[in-house]
Write an enzyme that holds these catalytic residues in place. Structure first.
Site, PDB file in Angstrom:
ATOM      1  N   CYS A  85       7.312   8.142  -7.131  1.00 43.43           N
ATOM      2  CA  CYS A  85       6.184   7.712  -6.303  1.00 43.43           C
ATOM      3  C   CYS A  85       6.796   7.060  -5.080  1.00 43.43           C
ATOM      4  CB  CYS A  85       5.276   6.725  -7.039  1.00 43.43           C
ATOM      5  SG  CYS A  85       3.951   6.086  -5.971  1.00 43.43           S
TER       6      CYS A  85
ATOM      7  N   CYS B 167       4.538   3.821  -3.525  1.00 48.47           N
ATOM      8  CA  CYS B 167       4.217   2.595  -4.259  1.00 48.47           C
ATOM      9  C   CYS B 167       5.083   2.629  -5.503  1.00 48.47           C
ATOM     10  CB  CYS B 167       2.720   2.609  -4.563  1.00 48.47           C
ATOM     11  SG  CYS B 167       2.096   1.102  -5.258  1.00 48.47           S
ATOM     12  N   SER B 168       4.514   2.747  -6.658  1.00 46.04           N
ATOM     13  CA  SER B 168       5.268   3.051  -7.866  1.00 46.04           C
ATOM     14  C   SER B 168       4.292   3.553  -8.913  1.00 46.04           C
ATOM     15  CB  SER B 168       6.036   1.836  -8.382  1.00 46.04           C
ATOM     16  OG  SER B 168       7.195   1.613  -7.593  1.00 46.04           O
ATOM     17  N   CYS B 169       3.435   4.481  -8.506  1.00 46.80           N
ATOM     18  CA  CYS B 169       2.448   5.048  -9.427  1.00 46.80           C
ATOM     19  C   CYS B 169       3.171   5.705 -10.602  1.00 46.80           C
ATOM     20  CB  CYS B 169       1.575   6.068  -8.702  1.00 46.80           C
ATOM     21  SG  CYS B 169       0.623   5.334  -7.359  1.00 46.80           S
TER      22      CYS B 169
END
Lengths: 216, 123
Positions: A118, A121-123
């Protein structure tokens, strides 16, 4: 202490400048979180049970849930077809509700390796696998995986032969990905729980493989 | 990296780092710390209560609170900072009361907070 000024910085990125991998502030923000929680409790905006309930929900998912989905797909071609067609629905069949977004399952084959990132973001499929690993939320992984995936995979000890395509999936607010690793040759004949035990978290992200592609 | 007219900077935010150069990936494991869990839980609980905050709002804050903070803070630290800013914006808390409470908690433990440096140290 005045708050940091907030300004929109839409053109702040210099595309030639390396990312800065900062990890400062842990003690400070641990304290801020504690202070904020106490204030919200005092103001009766939150009750103690509210955060306890969310923490329980954060702690419940784990890699085994994803591994069970994979093991089922390895043993049952019709389940695999449903999983690839609609990941969220197939996860629900196994008793797992993907809460944050649509789950998209991508299949590794002898000619194709998938890896998930991701960049923005850090999905991550948290409601299935739990919190993402440290390296997944790092800027070096986020920045480089879309640019030089083979080099990043090599750092995990995964060498993908040139004849195998590498496909990178960039997660977002609406889609979370899960890799279906390539099944071991005798998967259909092995007990379900044994197959579950073969599947690691990194395989579900694409930074590990059950068997080298060259051996396929 | 130019726009359609072939000039100008790429219009993207400092969080939009996909494709930028970077160093080696630290292929290590770290625990999900209790404070990180609590921070995520406060956000989640507030979201469940009448959508007082949403994850999209938290993202909007840390994607616009400045490149310096984005670069220096870790992932959960950025989210914790953004949560406080957002609750301040919504006038649910004031920053002053949060910082004052931090000072009080730290003092009770023989610690001192440096809000400019964002550190907590023993007295």
């Amino acid at each position: 202490m005045t708050p940091e000024p907030i300004g929109y910085a839409a053109d702040a990125v210099d595309p030639s400048r390396p990312v800065v991998e900062g990890h400062e502030g842990a003690d400070y923000y641990a304290l801020m979180t504690e202070a904020l929680h106490k204030i919200l409790l005092e103001k009766q905006i939150l009750a103690p049970a509210d955060t306890d309930r969310v923490i329980a929900a954060l702690e419940a998912p784990n890699v085994t849930w994803g591994a069970r989905i994979v093991a089922q797909a390895w043993r049952d071609p019709s389940y695999k077809a449903r999983l690839l067609a609609d990941g969220s629905a197939a996860a629900r069949e196994m008793g797992y509700t993907i809460k944050e977004a649509k789950l998209v399952v991508v299949e590794n084959t002898a000619r194709l390796h998938n890896v998930i990132v991701c960049t923005l973001c850090s999905c991550y499929p948290r409601s299935l696998l739990g919190q993402p690993p440290w390296w997944y939320i790092s800027k070096n992984y986020r920045a480089r995986t879309v640019r030089e995936p083979r080099a990043v995979l090599a750092e995990f000890g995964v060498d993908i032969p040139a004849e195998v395509e590498v496909r990178v999936h960039d997660s977002n607010a609406d889609m979370r990905y899960l890799v279906l690793p390539k099944a071991p040759a005798d998967a259909a004949d092995r007990p379900f729980e044994e197959l579950v035990g073969l599947v690691t978290r990194n395989m579900l992200i694409g930074t590990a493989i059950p068997e080298p592609y060259s051996g396929a | 990296m130019t726009d359609e007219a072939g000039k100008g900077p790429p219009y993207r935010g400092y969080h939009d780092i996909g494709g930028l150069p970077g160093g080696p990936v630290a292929c290590v494991e770290r625990p999900f710390d209790d404070w990180q869990k609590l921070s995520e839980a406060i956000r989640g609980a507030l979201e469940q209560k009448n959508r007082t905050v949403s994850l999209d709002e938290i993202r909007r804050v840390f994607e616009s609170f400045g490149e310096h903070l984005y670069e220096t803070l870790g992932f959960y630290e950025r989210r914790a900072e953004a949560l406080t800013i957002l609750l301040t914006e919504k006038e649910i808390v004031t920053r002053e009361e949060v910082l004052t409470r931090m000072d009080a908690i730290a003092a009770s433990r023989g610690q001192r907070v440096d809000h400019a440096a964002r550190t907590v140290e023993a007295l």
